[in-house]
Scaffold this active site. Structure first.
Site, PDB file in Angstrom:
ATOM      1  N   HIS A  50       0.824  -1.216   0.000  1.00 18.03           N
ATOM      2  CA  HIS A  50       0.000   0.000   0.000  1.00 18.03           C
ATOM      3  C   HIS A  50       0.856   1.263   0.000  1.00 18.03           C
ATOM      4  O   HIS A  50       0.325   2.362  -0.056  1.00 18.03           O
ATOM      5  CB  HIS A  50      -1.033  -0.025   1.128  1.00 18.03           C
ATOM      6  CG  HIS A  50      -0.522   0.237   2.500  1.00 18.03           C
ATOM      7  ND1 HIS A  50      -0.236  -0.768   3.397  1.00 18.03           N
ATOM      8  CD2 HIS A  50      -0.253   1.390   3.139  1.00 18.03           C
ATOM      9  CE1 HIS A  50       0.187  -0.242   4.530  1.00 18.03           C
ATOM     10  NE2 HIS A  50       0.189   1.066   4.396  1.00 18.03           N
ATOM     11  N   ASP A  81       0.459  -7.595   1.533  1.00 23.01           N
ATOM     12  CA  ASP A  81       0.785  -6.172   1.655  1.00 23.01           C
ATOM     13  C   ASP A  81       2.300  -5.932   1.599  1.00 23.01           C
ATOM     14  O   ASP A  81       2.839  -5.173   2.399  1.00 23.01           O
ATOM     15  CB  ASP A  81       0.179  -5.583   2.943  1.00 23.01           C
ATOM     16  CG  ASP A  81       0.130  -4.055   2.903  1.00 23.01           C
ATOM     17  OD1 ASP A  81       0.503  -3.480   1.855  1.00 23.01           O
ATOM     18  OD2 ASP A  81      -0.271  -3.442   3.910  1.00 23.01           O
ATOM     19  N   SER A 170       4.406   2.679   7.726  1.00 20.46           N
ATOM     20  CA  SER A 170       4.119   1.569   6.828  1.00 20.46           C
ATOM     21  C   SER A 170       5.345   1.158   6.030  1.00 20.46           C
ATOM     22  O   SER A 170       5.977   2.001   5.396  1.00 20.46           O
ATOM     23  CB  SER A 170       3.017   1.956   5.854  1.00 20.46           C
ATOM     24  OG  SER A 170       1.808   1.978   6.525  1.00 20.46           O
TER      25      SER A 170
END
Lengths: 421, 467
Positions: A50, A81, A170
């Site tokens: 992402h 992910d 992230s």
């Protein structure tokens, strides 16, 4: 902190991504910030799917030395992910930049309560280290559109930590005190206190290997939706820790063709017993199916009522419900191809057509009355079997604008529209 | 234009004003007579969990105390058996009489209610105020007036509403629009002489922009007046249909074509298809086993004419779908309808013999299971259409209602779930499901059972714990 930890700090990078956004019926760009970790001396950087996806048009990496280098996407896998980038090594050599890379640890040996550190770029604050513990080493979490609209979580469980995780963390590593990477920080609960999640390193290792090799992760699909057997053992007359309940069978899937039905209990795959008593046990079973080569024959041992029987299924390639996207500038329309999965989930007769995901106000599509959510099935009577058909039709219009007939479906109602200059 | 001398204009004004005053004096008398054609109707909708009151306005149409209520007065999906305790109120009087629900007419959409003897003698049919032959068609600028009713707390006290006709449109029925509100929805509209010229419709939404210091305007919001309306059906769209009193409370017989999901063909599309000036309705789906299917109609055919007459052009074009629907509803099962359709570049004539509408959801059998906590409903034709399944394969029952915090709701059962299996055994029919569920419901030793339901194309296995 030891040498290992300091080396790890030097391998953490900031990632600035500019990506194309298709949503508004026009080509727009947006920028975002994430984190990553260098994995090798030849410039491989691991981050989240992402953070960097095929929509990225420009990726810039900031090394620990604060030097900035360009990078490109090697491949991504939204299911876990994870995305793999490669630094522009020509530039690295030309500028004689020094690269330091991290090492994976064994995430299977983590225990709740163990101290871990998250390193990353929360809110753009480069090289932030936060400390916490492993809160749970086997968290089940699945989301049908958790990675920018793509599915995630069906094939792995997650590490949960209370180390502070904020937007921008992230893709950064979750590490033990000796600096070993045990997870890739991925997501947190917004509004909650310190509920963060990371992809276990042992899952990441396999994905990295696959992406380096072919740039993509291919999985097998048979079309069964699992459910934990918990509480159902009595009804199905099963011993505890035996079997996995099949909640649903996707219409038209290999499992449906083999005659499987919702309510069947899967006892074994190729003779290997499965135990899906709890939700946390479902991802490994799903992964066992997914990790078979596409086209494999699987013998599924099933229990229906009192009868136990075997069924053979030939696996297909797993497909996301998200199809290819495109912007049709001349019409002010952004569209996404209907995938087989999308068609099945929405009970469409087949995968013909494109879904309207954005409208540019004042452009021909808007003037004609087309809305986001409409399914365009034909242009000038030609069925839209691929995104190329759509792109070509738009190119023809752009070259010589003239009335163009669109057939759309919304809530099963067929409508005709004319796009005109 | 010639200038009018000041003196002459003044003289004209005085004469007109005098005429108005003289004629205005009789409004109270006209209203007092005509208010006897107007009633308020209250009823209850009784479901598993609640009893809901609704009040609607109605117009008396005959000497037997028959009253018509507008289409929206009663939800057409509610089974008539759930409509209870109809009461008929005479405006301005707290007493009331009982009413009987007679059903809905598919063509006009009106609901029919009959007032009991006690109240009947106080009512006067609105037809008494209709013109003897042809209903007068008001022209633009004509004065039109009607009656509004205050709420129940004020004993439905009648009041005067007056306006002028501003516009007549075909929507698809001839509809008058007055400058301001002219009647309560469902109540009659009269001309200056007290002759019936129409029947009040539900008010159309009026767009307003909310504007304040903090909010600088934006997208308009639509406000709908539920007590008064400026729209009315012209009397020519009302009087010929007052005899459509349903013979049965279910409104049958109901004609059925089976051309589903009609969408209007707009002007640009007509031009593109070289049908300039034509109107058309695109058929999204031809339903399985329907008269349309038997007549050879295909998905995406465009209907352009009925019985040889081209479909009228409406503004906005979307009213063409309602026009086609009404053409079907106007007919009876067994009638033949000739449809001209466009398929690609071909023009075809199809003869459809209308059938009987398959069992509607509101007519489906249903049964409530109190201990389990849900209502099972018979699977009917429309359920098969909604679930894209073939009608012939459609066994099972539909979940109509789930009571909160019951075993069924805790197990995750949801309204519209399609129950396929009970305890691992396929459900064959509604009666079969009722037998199985009743056995569970009344077995005090039963502690659990398992349902397999279909939901949006997927299935789910649900474990219902009874203790």
């Amino acid at each position: 902190m030891g040498r290992g930890f300091n080396q790890l700090l030097d391998s953490v990078v900031r990632i600035d991504v500019r990506e194309v956004d298709y949503d508004g019926g026009a080509r727009r760009f947006q920028a975002s910030i994430g984190s990553g970790v260098l994995l090798s001396s030849d410039g491989l950087v691991l981050t989240n799917a992402h953070v960097a996806s095929p929509r990225a048009v420009e990726i810039t990496i900031t090394l620990a030395s604060l030097e900035r280098v360009g990078a490109r996407l090697v491949g991504w896998d939204h299911w876990t992910d994870l995305a793999l980038l490669r630094l522009d090594m020509g530039e690295v050599r030309r500028r004689r930049l020094k690269l330091t890379h991290g090492e994976f640890g064994d995430s299977d040996r983590l225990f709740p309560g163990e101290t871990v550190y998250a390193v990353g770029t929360p809110f753009g604050l480069t090289r932030t280290v936060t400390r916490g513990i492993i809160s749970n080493s086997n968290r089940y979490f699945e989301d049908d559109n958790g990675v920018n609209g793509y599915e995630t979580g069906a094939f792995n469980t997650w590490l949960q930590t209370d180390a502070a995780i904020n937007p921008g963390n992230s893709g950064g590593p979750l590490v033990t005190e000796d600096g070993r990477i045990v997870g890739i920080t991925s997501r947190g609960y917004l509004g909650a206190n310190n509920l963060g999640f990371a992809i276990p390193a042992n899952v990441a290792k396999g994905i990295v290997a696959g992406l380096v090799q072919t740039g993509t992760i291919t999985r097998s699909y048979v079309g069964i939706v699992p459910k934990a057997l918990q509480d159902f053992e009595g009804f199905y007359a099963l011993a505890l820790d035996t079997g996995m309940l099949i909640d649903s069978v996707d219409p038209g899937s290999p499992a449906a063709r083999a005659g499987l039905l919702g309510g069947d209990v899967l006892l074994a795959i190729n003779g290997r017993k499965v135990d899906g008593r709890f939700p946390e046990q479902l991802p490994p079973i799903q992964n066992l199916i997914a990790s078979q080569p596409v086209g494999s024959v699987l013998v599924l041992t099933l229990k229906r009522g009192t009868r136990v029987s075997d069924a053979s299924v030939v696996t297909e390639r797993l497909e996301s419900s998200m199809g290819e996207e495109s912007v049709l500038d001349a019409w002010g329309l952004s569209v996404r191809k209907v995938s087989r999965t999308f068609a099945r989930e929405n009970q469409l007769p087949d995968d013909t057509g494109v879904l309207v995901i954005g409208i540019h106000p004042g452009f021909p599509a808007d003037a004609a009355g087309i809305q986001a959510g409409d399914l365009v099935t034909k242009i000038n009577e030609k069925p839209l079997t691929s995104i190329d058909v759509v792109n070509q039709a738009q190119a023809a219009y752009a070259a010589k604008p003239g009335p163009t007939l669109l057939e759309t479906v919304r809530d099963r109602r067929v409508s005709l529209y004319i796009l005109k200059p | 234009m010639m200038p009018v001398s000041g003196r002459r204009a003044a003289a004209l004004f005085i004469i007109l004003a005098a005429a108005c005053r003289m004629r205005g004096a009789d409004i109270p008398a006209l209203l007092a007579e005509r208010v006897r054609s107007v009633v308020a109707v209250e009823y209850f909708t009784e479901t598993e969990s609640e009893r809901r009151t609704t009040v609607a306005y109605g117009t008396v149409i005959d000497d037997r105390g028959t009253i018509i209520l507008p289409p929206g007065a009663i939800d057409g999906h509610v089974p008539p058996a759930q409509l209870k305790d109809f009461k008929v109120f005479v405006p301005g009087d707290p007493s009331n009489g009982a009413g009987t629900y007679l059903g809905q007419d598919a063509y006009t959409g009106w609901h029919f209610v009959r007032a009991d003897e006690k109240i009947r003698e106080r009512l006067v049919p609105v037809t008494r105020f209709a013109a003897a032959r042809h209903a007068p068609v008001p022209v633009l600028g004509d004065e039109v007036w009607g009656i509004g009713l205050r709420p129940l707390e004020e004993d439905f006290m009648p009041y005067y509403l007056g306006s002028h006709l501003a516009l007549v449109q075909s929507l698809p029925q001839l509809t008058g629009e007055a400058q301001q509100e002219v009647a309560g929805p469902g109540l009659p509209v009269f001309n200056r002489d007290g002759v019936l010229v129409g029947l009040g419709l539900n008010s159309g939404g009026q767009p307003y922009v909310l504007y304040s210091q903090a909010n600088r305007g934006g997208a308009p919001v639509y406000l709908v007046d539920v007590e008064e309306s400026s729209l009315f059906l012209l009397a020519g769209e009302v009087l010929p249909y007052l005899n459509r009193i349903p013979g049965r409370v279910d409104g049958r017989p109901l004609a059925w074509l089976g051309a589903d999901g009609l969408a209007p063909m707009d002007r640009d599309v007509a031009d593109f298809l070289k049908l300039g000036g034509h109107s058309g309705a695109v058929v999204s789906e031809v339903l399985e086993g329907s008269p349309a299917e038997r007549a050879g109609m295909k998905d995406h055919d465009i209907i352009i004419a009925i019985d040889g007459s081209p479909l009228p052009v409406f503004r906005p074009t979307r009213y063409v779908t309602e026009y086609v629907d009404r053409e079907v509803e106007r007919r009876r099962p067994g009638d033949v309808m000739t449809l001209t359709v466009l398929r690609g570049s071909e023009r075809l004539t199809l003869m459809a013999t209308l059938g009987d509408q398959p069992t509607l959801i509101r007519e489906a059998k249903r049964k409530y299971f109190d201990r389990i906590g849900f209502t099972a409903r018979e699977f009917v034709y429309g359920d098969a259409v909604d679930r894209r399944t073939r009608v012939v394969n459609s066994a099972g029952v539909i979940v109509h209602y789930v009571k909160p915090n019951t075993p069924a709701s805790i197990a995750g059962l949801e309204p519209d779930d399609w129950i396929k299996d009970i305890d691992g055994v396929a459900v064959r029919s509604f009666a079969d499901a009722v037998d199985k569920l009743s056995a569970i419901e009344f077995d005090p030793l039963r502690s659990e059972f398992v349902l397999l339901v279909s939901r949006g194309g997927d299935t789910a296995v649900l474990h219902v714990k009874l203790k």
